[in-house]
Design an enzyme around this catalytic site. Sequence first.
Site, short mmCIF file in Angstrom:
data_model
loop_
_atom_site.label_atom_id
_atom_site.label_comp_id
_atom_site.label_asym_id
_atom_site.label_seq_id
_atom_site.Cartn_x
_atom_site.Cartn_y
_atom_site.Cartn_z
N GLU A 269 -47.79 45.30 29.88
CA GLU A 269 -46.43 45.64 29.46
C GLU A 269 -45.92 44.45 28.67
O GLU A 269 -45.55 43.42 29.25
CB GLU A 269 -45.54 45.87 30.70
N CYS B 44 -36.86 43.61 26.97
CA CYS B 44 -38.04 44.02 26.22
C CYS B 44 -37.77 45.30 25.43
O CYS B 44 -38.27 45.47 24.33
CB CYS B 44 -39.24 44.20 27.15
#
Length: 516
Positions: free
Chosen positions: A256, A290
């Site tokens: 991720e 993010c």
Amino acid sequence: MSLVEQMDTVTDASAGTVDRHATTQTFESTNPASGAVVGVFPVHDTEAVEETVARARTAAARWAELGFDGRRARLAAYRGYLARRMNELADLVHRENGKPHADAILEITLAVDHLAWAGAHARKTLGPRRVKAGMLAANHAAYLEYQPLGVVGVIGPWNYPVFTPMGSIAYALAAGNAVVFKPSEYTPAVGAWLAAAWRAAVPDCEDAFQVVTGYGETGAALCRARVGKLAFTGSAPTGRKVMATCAETLTPVLMELGGKDAMIVDDDADVVAAADAAVWGAMSNAGQTCIGIERVYATSAVYDRFVAEVTEQVRRLRPGSDDEATYGPMTMASQGDIVRRHVSDAAANGRVVRGEADPNLFPSENFLAPAVLLDVPEDSPAIQEETFGPTLAITKVRDAEEALERANATSYGLAGSVFTKSKARGLELARRMRSGMTSVNSVLTFASVPALPFGGVGESGFGRIHGEDGLKEFTRAKAITRQKYALPVNLMSFSRPASATDAVARVMGMIHGRHR
Ligand code: NAD
């Protein structure tokens, strides 16, 4: 006594689970707003990490034996514990990461909701089921189930120190694995708190979730500790190193990584709502998200109105550490330098509109003014690299097609957003956006839908947390067949008659041969 107070009594040497190792080296985590020490934690070396993984391996066997119902009950006890102590944990997140207390509450709420979903859906998603055996094995029953991997190593970042690792931890635990978590060196106290909470809430399986603390070397030791899978959340450059280290032991990885998410604002968009969402998506958590919005492509029909609305809203933002502040400091001081570089490059090649709050009144240079970057060239760092700060680049485009083309022209592909009143157009643009997740007429919403998978494409990584895919990510599929009765002719035997395969060829010709 609160968990933080309990931890304070041991922070001189260590905290939480981490007090069982005789590691001598320690490091401090500090409050990014004030510099005050939040806690002192051990730097776990290879031996300490291996010991922790060994204990987790023993716990994993017991945890797996508990079955879906036993694990669901314990995950419920854990989320109940977190929910009851939400303010205490939010206070710690505020002190260690810097974000406002209210934002920390939102983050923990999301994590608790994911814990509930993962516990409730593990059996249905992963449990044994019959599948059709098909024509060639019609005399067999076929079974599929998803078995745990044993111990899952989780390495996490600092920007959402509860929500982000919990996306792996909750789903890995629900799938029947034990977890060893290495939090970021910027937020070890939050990691240690989460593990201490587990021990308090699930005392009969306390080693099923443990924490090790330290820098990159501790993370690398976890990669080498022969865990069943390594779930990494962090930057793409570190992701490459983690993959390389995991390759030494053929340990599978989940990546991720970062993003450069874009919003498309189409001709018919609700401009005020789009501006509100863009400002929140870009500036909340000081832009250290993010899946934050870093770029907006607005069509020429709405560009002027959109820019006016965004700049008006940005004027009302003020970074700080007090209760009224809209966002906090940069958690990692060095990130501030990257943000300043992107903004000054944008000022030299485009236009920059800053918020109105006076930077001289900010508590320190760790607090950055919000900056709207207008029409900067597509090859500039503010468009190509992850900025991870309170900035928003807005670019005028001809139409939504050009917006999509530009949105997709980066190596990243984590998430994004589309604003349009047309349902069909919104879904179509969302599908064609090169990203793992897209919200239409909002930002970040997919992260709060536990049934939806979370993850990226390209440099944003691979693999999925959350949802059924997130549960399966921490398992291996197991296939079983059971012969119900023997056939007169067994094709998979040296005793089969020569004519048997001729008959099979004739039958297959009749069934499949007619397709052209
Ligand atoms: P980072 O890559 O610097 O560090 C992440 C973690 O990796 C830390 O715990 C660190 O100690 C560890 N680490 C460092 N070197 C290592 C090594 N050689 N081997 C093993 N572990 C090592 O990232 P960060 O600065 O903590 O987090 C910010 C980044 O994370 C941003 O790029 C952001 O976009 C990304 N992020 C992605 C997601 C997502 O779900 N895709 C979520 C949150 C943050």
